[in-house]
Design a protein around this motif. Sequence first.
Motif, mmCIF file in Angstrom:
data_model
loop_
_atom_site.group_PDB
_atom_site.id
_atom_site.type_symbol
_atom_site.label_atom_id
_atom_site.label_comp_id
_atom_site.label_asym_id
_atom_site.label_seq_id
_atom_site.Cartn_x
_atom_site.Cartn_y
_atom_site.Cartn_z
ATOM 1 N N HIS A 155 9.478 18.339 62.034
ATOM 2 C CA HIS A 155 9.776 18.651 63.438
ATOM 3 C C HIS A 155 11.106 19.385 63.563
ATOM 4 O O HIS A 155 11.852 19.500 62.600
ATOM 5 N N HIS A 200 6.291 13.637 66.817
ATOM 6 C CA HIS A 200 6.698 14.894 67.454
ATOM 7 C C HIS A 200 6.664 16.089 66.517
ATOM 8 O O HIS A 200 6.764 15.954 65.316
ATOM 9 N N HIS A 214 18.475 19.852 64.937
ATOM 10 C CA HIS A 214 18.131 19.755 63.515
ATOM 11 C C HIS A 214 16.707 20.198 63.266
ATOM 12 O O HIS A 214 15.883 20.276 64.172
ATOM 13 N N ALA A 216 13.687 18.831 60.612
ATOM 14 C CA ALA A 216 13.394 17.623 59.826
ATOM 15 C C ALA A 216 12.297 17.909 58.813
ATOM 16 O O ALA A 216 11.282 18.525 59.144
ATOM 17 N N TYR A 257 20.519 11.953 58.033
ATOM 18 C CA TYR A 257 20.923 13.267 58.539
ATOM 19 C C TYR A 257 22.016 13.835 57.639
ATOM 20 O O TYR A 257 23.002 13.152 57.341
ATOM 21 N N GLU A 267 17.322 16.652 58.908
ATOM 22 C CA GLU A 267 16.928 15.237 58.827
ATOM 23 C C GLU A 267 15.899 15.061 57.727
ATOM 24 O O GLU A 267 14.956 15.875 57.627
#
Length: 363
Positions: A155, A200, A214, A216, A257, A267
Amino acid sequence: MAEASAVVLPPPPDIVRCASVELVVTDLAAARRFWVDVLGLVVTSESDDVIHLRTFEEFIHHNLVLREGPVAAAAAISYRVREPADLDRAEAFFAALGCRVERRPDGFAEGFGDTVRVEDPLGFPLELFHDAEHVERLAWAYDRQGTAPLVRLDHVNQVVPHVPSGRTYLEALGFRVTEDIQDADGVTYAAWLRRKPTVHDVALTGGDGPRLHHVAFATRESHHVTALCDRLGALRRSDCIERGPGRHGVSNAFYLYLRDPDGHRVEIYTQDYWTGDPDNPVVTWDVHDNQRRDWWGNPVVPSWYTEASPVLDLSGSVRPLVTRHEAGEMDVTIGADGFSYTRPPGGSGDVDGAEGFKLGTQL
Ligand SMILES: O=C1C=CC(S(=O)(=O)O)=CC1(O)O
Ligand SMILES: [Fe+2]
């Protein structure tokens, strides 16, 4: 630019997943050492000024583009659409919103075909593509997978001044909310929205924006995340750890992170949950619940709330920021979560009904 709720929009493109991010880095060699040598992303192709990288389960050309440039920023956030005709739908949808739209039949990036790039209503450089060069899927290449194999892009998280209007636009684009953080006055501090059946593809974090908070990447297990922390310690690179490791409240995922040499946040993420049923219930967290962002109640370091990467417009200029006017999460939880509750006020806490606050000196 029109509000998504104010116009009758043509049907949106059918977005499958968030597939790639293009980051501008000021020192490509230093970025390569971080993203390839330390994190282990796979190089699909590289030249003097750009590197195309992918994760181990990926079969399309790339999930991350590192392009050398003068200002560290996010240049594109790319979503794969279901069929080529979705690019026509994308052009019509974003034109109806009054967005700046550009289309290149040969793509903006190596390995991707016909592509639409948009300055979306939130100010982000959105890229939509379908055709992509297939490359070797290395899911079974355990001999090449290091400490914490990054297996797919999961994401992006975007900083926006007003989360509810961002939610309205993304819902018009076909996304569905899975979790959010609100307060008793109805202020929304963050929201998580999906196309793929996990928590998400994109999160919206309230703050001055547009900025990329960020990107991920998923690894397989939580022990891979802690093993990466051990590796960073051994490499004497623990200074790139910003927050975590820990277990999220929102998403229930295990997380870490890191910041790359330009400060871009990444992330490392694993073990969120299925959201693919049509009646998937939305989870709403109280902004004062100290377990919302870290299930163990560990505080969120201030830089995680305040720092993020600028984004570029389609001309390559840095987008100016719009100030958030609603309360900031760090403000309402008094510093970095040191004084929020662990047991809801008057709730069913199992310890003498006390709300439960962190002991000791907190951040
Ligand atoms: O991916 C995420 C899932 C959860 C959280 S939070 O810090 O638990 O809210 C942050 C995040 O958006 O990075
Ligand atoms: Fe995230």
